[in-house]
Design a protein around this motif. Structure first.
Motif, short mmCIF file in Angstrom:
data_model
loop_
_atom_site.label_atom_id
_atom_site.label_comp_id
_atom_site.label_asym_id
_atom_site.label_seq_id
_atom_site.Cartn_x
_atom_site.Cartn_y
_atom_site.Cartn_z
N CYS A 208 21.27 66.66 -12.73
CA CYS A 208 21.75 66.82 -13.42
C CYS A 208 20.73 65.80 -14.72
O CYS A 208 20.27 64.37 -13.78
CB CYS A 208 22.59 66.95 -14.33
SG CYS A 208 24.43 65.92 -14.15
N ASN B 72 22.57 61.62 -13.25
CA ASN B 72 22.27 61.98 -12.03
C ASN B 72 21.01 60.40 -12.66
O ASN B 72 20.82 59.31 -11.98
CB ASN B 72 22.41 62.09 -10.84
CG ASN B 72 23.31 62.71 -10.01
OD1 ASN B 72 24.09 61.82 -9.50
ND2 ASN B 72 22.72 63.45 -8.80
N CYS C 99 23.00 65.66 -5.75
CA CYS C 99 23.26 67.04 -6.47
C CYS C 99 24.56 67.74 -5.57
O CYS C 99 23.77 68.32 -4.76
CB CYS C 99 22.57 67.55 -7.25
SG CYS C 99 23.75 68.65 -7.74
N SER C 100 25.21 68.50 -6.23
CA SER C 100 26.33 68.98 -5.68
C SER C 100 27.00 70.23 -5.78
O SER C 100 27.18 71.25 -5.36
CB SER C 100 27.91 68.19 -4.56
OG SER C 100 27.91 68.80 -3.50
N VAL C 101 26.36 70.51 -7.33
CA VAL C 101 26.22 72.04 -7.86
C VAL C 101 26.25 73.13 -6.77
O VAL C 101 26.89 73.86 -7.23
CB VAL C 101 25.82 71.42 -9.39
CG1 VAL C 101 24.52 72.24 -9.48
CG2 VAL C 101 27.28 72.13 -10.26
N CYS D 156 27.21 63.42 -5.84
CA CYS D 156 27.65 63.91 -5.95
C CYS D 156 28.63 64.56 -4.98
O CYS D 156 29.40 65.05 -4.21
CB CYS D 156 27.48 65.70 -7.54
SG CYS D 156 28.11 64.35 -8.66
N ARG E 84 32.62 63.99 -10.27
CA ARG E 84 33.07 63.23 -11.47
C ARG E 84 33.66 62.33 -11.86
O ARG E 84 34.24 61.25 -12.89
CB ARG E 84 31.69 63.00 -12.66
CG ARG E 84 30.54 63.58 -11.94
CD ARG E 84 29.61 62.83 -12.61
NE ARG E 84 28.57 62.91 -12.07
CZ ARG E 84 27.28 61.79 -12.75
NH1 ARG E 84 27.66 60.64 -13.11
NH2 ARG E 84 26.29 62.30 -11.61
N GLN F 199 29.29 65.90 -19.93
CA GLN F 199 29.54 67.31 -19.62
C GLN F 199 30.14 68.55 -19.99
O GLN F 199 29.52 69.12 -20.23
CB GLN F 199 30.15 66.97 -18.25
CG GLN F 199 30.14 66.59 -16.69
CD GLN F 199 28.93 66.88 -15.98
OE1 GLN F 199 28.29 67.88 -16.35
NE2 GLN F 199 28.17 65.84 -15.40
FE1 F3S Z 1 25.38 66.04 -12.20
FE2 F3S Z 1 25.07 67.74 -9.89
FE3 F3S Z 1 26.76 65.52 -10.07
S1 F3S Z 1 24.47 68.77 -11.69
S2 F3S Z 1 27.21 66.33 -11.97
S3 F3S Z 1 24.55 66.00 -10.35
S4 F3S Z 1 26.88 68.10 -9.03
#
Ligand code: F3S
Ligand code: SAH
Ligand code: SF4
Length: 522
Positions: free
Chosen positions: A21, A24, A57-59, A91, A200, A231
């Motif tokens: 996102c 990042n 990213c880990s989303v 993340c 986060r 967020q």
């Molecule tokens: Fe963003 Fe992905 Fe971390 S959406 S807050 S980089 S898990």
């Protein structure tokens, strides 16, 4: 710089790739500034870099897989003799922890998003080839910040990192007319599917004066548009330190042991709300031509915020406020904290107070136990809200979340796919209408780039083959708008400015129009 010069000068060349996102993206910018100041160089070639950094990213699982396959490739190169330092930021390492170093021995170090101030030391050690333990090669927050939520952003080393970029004009590329400013770190909402509160940490609000100063500096170094990041950005609320002076009167505390005058406190000296903050930036930093903020949480929108947006012409009439689902049952399982009725009440309020507001959102399809009925309820919500666009995701079970522990990922793949496609098609139909309503209107467009050349495959429907140079930008409501210009010189002059365009045609993701010729450069 060629390899031989690089080696003889001792400068290490870093390739940095960013996933995820805007948080990042901003972190990567800060990392680049921080490491450039220490003498590292940044180049765009992963194959020849001395250091490869991934800001991860880990989303969703897919986001992780992408970076892990890159790590796999680099592991092979390393085993075959390539000398390269590999660091993973962001993340993914925060979620996975230091066992990642065991699973991927090619990784030299890992650094979570809340520990980026440790990055220079970790990188330095790795470049020197120090043999350190896994703990010494990991900078992770763990659940530390959850235990000490009293931690004030002002005391945080990361605060310095955010501020450093704004205060170091050398590092701002003059082409960056659009800048991010973080106002909140972390998240306290704990939606059941989401890793962000784990990766986060706890929600921490930055002091308003630091934010305003950062905006001021960014404008001085060329920023025209500022996007505030959090967020749940509209949940911003800063509680100022209050002290009692010798006469027993409450006064603002302006530093350790320092107090301001003994005038009675007004409310703004106790608390800065999100509405206050928007108004202050708008009024105190007039050079910000466009002020945006993402991502909003539906529950936290008081009329005070909406009224400030209405009353301040340079605050964009745009809200990204994900609904996630249109079914109350699913919203409850997601722990979103609102009902469909409450979401719709908010949308109605927003449209009443700011009639030309554009609304974007996110939708998750295939949440555990989701049925055809729930999916239809989501379609109903989309029809009622008339989003300008929705980002639509398949549910992805994430380790460490409540949802993965409590619910089986039991929606058949086929249903997920069918619902996602149908929601995209419905969204596109509505976006088409939203865009069509602008035909014949004059819109202000913040010019961002030359239009992408590829039309069919890039998802940009309306690049017409006029043989002219075409520019692309965004309206206040975040709609993409393209228009022709006469020459390269004109294109360069307009880049990063706000121009008036009369819309002549539209498509689901795009406006096209004619530049108003007597434009005034603002
Ligand atoms: Fe963003 Fe992905 Fe971390 S959406 S807050 S980089 S898990
Ligand atoms: N803080 C923002 C969004 C953060 S994540 C907010 O609350 O709106 C960005 C988007 O990713 C979310 O809005 C959600 O739609 C999606 N998302 C998050 N976790 C997910 C998961 N486990 N599976 C699928 N989509 C997910
Ligand atoms: Fe994740 Fe929910 Fe926080 Fe957004 S509000 S970051 S979806 S936990």
């Amino acid at each position: 710089m060629t390899n031989s010069i690089k080696q003889s000068s001792g400068i290490k060349n870093i390739y940095l790739e960013t996933f995820g996102c805007q948080m990042n993206e901003l972190d990567s910018e800060l990392v680049q500034d921080q490491l450039s100041a220490l003498g590292y160089a940044f180049e765009g070639d992963r194959a020849s870099a001395d250091v490869v950094l991934f800001n991860t990213c880990s989303v969703r699982e897919q986001a992780e897989n992408k970076v892990l396959s890159r790590i796999g490739e680099l592991g092979i190169e390393k085993r075959e003799g390539r000398e390269v330092v590999i660091g993973m930021l962001g993340c993914l390492p925060e979620r996975e922890g230091k066992k990642l170093l065991g699973t991927y021995p090619q990784l030299d170090f890992i650094c979570g998003p809340s520990e980026l101030d440790h990055l220079p030391t970790m990188l330095h050690n790795a470049v020197l080839g120090e043999r350190l333990s896994a703990s010494e090669r990991s900078a992770l927050q763990g659940n530390r910040s959850r235990r000490s939520t009293a931690l004030s952003a002002a005391d945080d080393n990361l605060e310095l990192l955010d501020l450093a970029r704004a205060f170091n004009p050398d590092h701002r590329r003059s082409s960056d007319k659009s800048a991010y400013v973080r106002i909140t770190r972390g998240c306290n909402k704990f939606c059941t599917y989401c890793v962000v509160p784990n990766t986060r940490g706890a929600e921490v609000h930055r002091p308003p004066d630091a934010i305003i100063e950062e905006c001021r500096q960014l404008v001085q170094t060329g920023a025209v548009e500022i996007t505030l990041l959090g967020q749940t950005v509209n949940h911003y609320r800063y509680t100022h330190d209050i002290a009692v002076n010798d006469e027993g009167i409450e006064v603002p505390q302006i530093g350790p042991g320092l107090t301001a005058f003994s005038k009675p406190l007004d409310e703004s000296q106790r608390i800065t709300t999100f509405a206050n903050l928007l108004k202050r930036i708008h009024d105190e930093v007039p050079g910000v031509q466009r002020l945006r903020f993402v991502t909003s949480y539906p529950k936290d929108f008081g009329n005070d915020i909406l009224e400030v947006i209405r009353d301040c012409p340079r605050i964009c009439n745009y809200l990204h406020v994900p609904a996630q689902s249109g079914s109350n049952r699913i919203l409850k399982l997601m722990n979103r904290g609102y009902t469909v009725e409450e979401y719709l009440e908010f949308i109605e309020r927003a449209r009443t107070i700011i009639p030309d507001v554009e609304i974007a959102g996110d939708i998750i399809v295939g949440f555990p136990t989701e049925t055809e009925e729930d999916y239809k309820a989501t379609c109903d919500l989309i029809r009622k809200v008339r989003f300008k666009n929705n980002f639509v995701f398949h549910y992805s079970p994430r380790p460490g979340t409540v949802a993965i522990d409590r619910f089986e990922d039991n929606v058949p793949r086929e249903d997920k796919r069918r619902w996602l496609n149908a929601i995209l098609a419905l969204g596109s139909e509505i976006s088409g209408d939203v865009h069509k309503a602008y035909e014949g209107c004059k819109v202000g467009v913040f010019v961002e780039r030359l239009s992408p050349k590829m039309t069919k495959n890039s998802g940009v429907e309306l690049m017409w083959d006029s043989g002219k140079i075409q520019l692309s930008g965004r309206t206040q409501g975040d709609l993409i708008c393209v228009f022709d210009v006469d020459s390269e010189e004109m294109a360069n002059n307009l880049m990063g400015t706000i121009v008036d365009v009369v819309v002549t045609d539209s498509a689901p993701l795009l406006l096209q129009g004619n530049l108003v010729r007597d434009y005034v450069e603002r």
